[in-house]
Scaffold this active site. Structure first.
Site, PDB file in Angstrom:
ATOM      1  N   THR A 106     -46.377  41.009   7.449  1.00 44.91           N
ATOM      2  CA  THR A 106     -45.894  39.669   7.104  1.00 44.91           C
ATOM      3  C   THR A 106     -46.256  39.298   5.668  1.00 44.91           C
ATOM      4  OG1 THR A 106     -47.975  38.799   7.977  1.00 44.91           O
ATOM      5  CG2 THR A 106     -46.076  38.754   9.447  1.00 44.91           C
TER       6      THR A 106
ATOM      7  N   LYS B 103     -52.350  40.887  -0.545  1.00 43.36           N
ATOM      8  CA  LYS B 103     -52.720  41.427  -1.868  1.00 43.36           C
ATOM      9  C   LYS B 103     -53.709  40.523  -2.593  1.00 43.36           C
ATOM     10  CE  LYS B 103     -48.299  43.823  -2.567  1.00 43.36           C
ATOM     11  NZ  LYS B 103     -47.431  43.130  -1.596  1.00 43.36           N
TER      12      LYS B 103
ATOM     13  N   ARG C 148     -36.024  45.754   4.114  1.00 43.23           N
ATOM     14  CA  ARG C 148     -34.588  45.492   4.098  1.00 43.23           C
ATOM     15  C   ARG C 148     -33.745  46.596   4.719  1.00 43.23           C
ATOM     16  NH1 ARG C 148     -35.020  43.684  -2.069  1.00 43.23           N
ATOM     17  NH2 ARG C 148     -36.800  45.109  -1.807  1.00 43.23           N
TER      18      ARG C 148
HETATM   19  P1  5BU Z   1     -38.322  46.591   1.270  1.00 48.09           P
HETATM   20  O1  5BU Z   1     -37.343  45.588   1.725  1.00 48.09           O
HETATM   21  O2  5BU Z   1     -38.442  47.798   2.226  1.00 48.09           O
HETATM   22  O3  5BU Z   1     -38.143  46.996  -0.175  1.00 48.09           O
HETATM   23  O4  5BU Z   1     -39.725  45.797   1.387  1.00 48.09           O
HETATM   24  C1  5BU Z   1     -40.928  46.333   0.962  1.00 48.09           C
HETATM   25  C2  5BU Z   1     -42.071  45.432   1.352  1.00 48.09           C
HETATM   26  O5  5BU Z   1     -43.295  46.049   0.970  1.00 48.09           O
HETATM   27  C3  5BU Z   1     -42.095  44.056   0.685  1.00 48.09           C
HETATM   28  O6  5BU Z   1     -42.648  43.135   1.610  1.00 48.09           O
HETATM   29  C4  5BU Z   1     -43.037  44.220  -0.497  1.00 48.09           C
HETATM   30  O7  5BU Z   1     -43.726  43.025  -0.783  1.00 48.09           O
HETATM   31  C5  5BU Z   1     -43.994  45.241   0.029  1.00 48.09           C
HETATM   32  N1  5BU Z   1     -44.574  46.141  -0.998  1.00 48.09           N
HETATM   33  C6  5BU Z   1     -43.813  46.968  -1.794  1.00 48.09           C
HETATM   34  O8  5BU Z   1     -42.590  46.976  -1.704  1.00 48.09           O
HETATM   35  N2  5BU Z   1     -44.410  47.804  -2.688  1.00 48.09           N
HETATM   36  C7  5BU Z   1     -45.753  47.872  -2.832  1.00 48.09           C
HETATM   37  O9  5BU Z   1     -46.262  48.678  -3.602  1.00 48.09           O
HETATM   38  C8  5BU Z   1     -46.530  47.005  -1.989  1.00 48.09           C
HETATM   39  C9  5BU Z   1     -45.914  46.171  -1.087  1.00 48.09           C
HETATM   40 BR1  5BU Z   1     -48.358  47.063  -2.076  1.00 48.09          BR
END
Ligand code: 5BU
Length: 270
Positions: free
Chosen positions: A62, A98, A239
């Site tokens: 989340t 974070k 996504r």
């Molecule tokens: P995506 O929709 O699969 O691109 O979402 C990726 C999620 O992981 C999103 O909630 C980011 O805030 C989270 N994230 C990321 O994308 N990359 C990182 O290095 C970190 C967290 Br730490």
């Protein structure tokens, strides 16, 4: 046996953290290394999705601060419902907060405010920019909660131009080594170095079966590359699943891809 070739089941009896043992054991039982990232603006939609995706996932991630709550009562109702779904479907909750401040400040942020993250999130994460005091501050809060809590340190991010990785990741690893009972592992793009007796659980965001990026710096890799070749343990997908026309079928595709990559990896070590 190296965590790269040991099974999740084998690791579930030896992992240094209580929560790591719980997590590895449920991954093995449910045959999933998929963490869903629920980056949606509606609390009720998140809960609806989690109830149907629950069987496919090991962790629900989340960002509590993107949700439009109108008061503390709303927040408590949402986190209570999250906890009930986690118990019903046997998964853990990871608040991707974070943290990035000095120990004293993160202590107040983790335990207090309107979100009271330590009360409901099994796992949270922190940047290591401030130095080891950030871990001490978070650990003090975790010690006051009745249930096991664990921390992931950000060693490397998925986004283009990130300052993590390399020397930064090596220094992050050194910080974790002093905190083996609270630091469960890392956010990184692949396995971290495991010395004798160490077993870092690595969770990796930036995973998609089709796209390469999102136009805002996100970079994607496939489950096969992340788990199979680079040795990460858990894929984090947002996504790719929540944006799909049929999230349940799509989540199963990711679960299978992640699981097959893991099975191939551990088979390669025998
Ligand atoms: P995506 O929709 O699969 O691109 O979402 C990726 C999620 O992981 C999103 O909630 C980011 O805030 C989270 N994230 C990321 O994308 N990359 C990182 O290095 C970190 C967290 Br730490």
């Amino acid at each position: 046996m190296s965590p790269l070739t040991a099974t999740y089941l084998q690791r579930s009896s030896t992992h240094p953290t209580a929560l790591g043992r719980t997590l590895l054991s449920l991954m093995s039982r449910k045959r999933t290394n998929l963490c869903i990232s629920l980056d949606l603006p509606s609390p009720s939609e998140i809960l609806r999705l989690l109830d149907i995706l629950g069987p496919s996932i090991c962790v629900a991630k989340t960002h509590i601060d993107i949700l439009p709550f109108s008061g503390a009562g709303d927040i408590a109702a949402f986190t209570g419902a999250l906890a009930a779904l986690a118990a019903k479907h046997d998964f853990l909750i990871f608040e991707d907060r974070k943290f990035a401040d000095i120990g004293s400040t993160v202590k107040a942020q983790y335990g207090g405010g309107v979100y009271r993250i330590a009360q409901w999130a099994h796992i949270t994460n922190a940047h290591t920019v401030p130095g080891p005091g950030i871990i001490d501050g978070l650990k003090e809060v975790a010690a006051t909660v009745a249930h096991p809590r664990a921390l992931l340190l950000l060693a490397e991010m998925s986004s283009k131009g990130s300052l993590g990785g390399g020397e930064y990741a090596a220094k992050t690893l050194e910080m974790a080594r002093g905190e083996k009972e609270f630091v469960m592992g890392f956010i990184a793009q692949g396995a971290m170095e495991n010395r004798e007796g160490e077993d870092w659980i690595v969770m990796t965001p930036g995973v998609d079966l089709g796209r390469k990026g999102d136009g805002l710096g996100q970079q994607y890799n496939t489950p096969e590359r992340i788990v199979g070749e680079k040795g990460s343990d858990i894929i984090i997908v947002g996504r790719g699943i929540i944006g799909a026309a049929d999230p349940v079928t799509t989540a199963e595709e990711y679960r299978k891809a992640g699981w097959e990559a893991y099975e191939k990896r551990v088979a390669g070590g025998n």
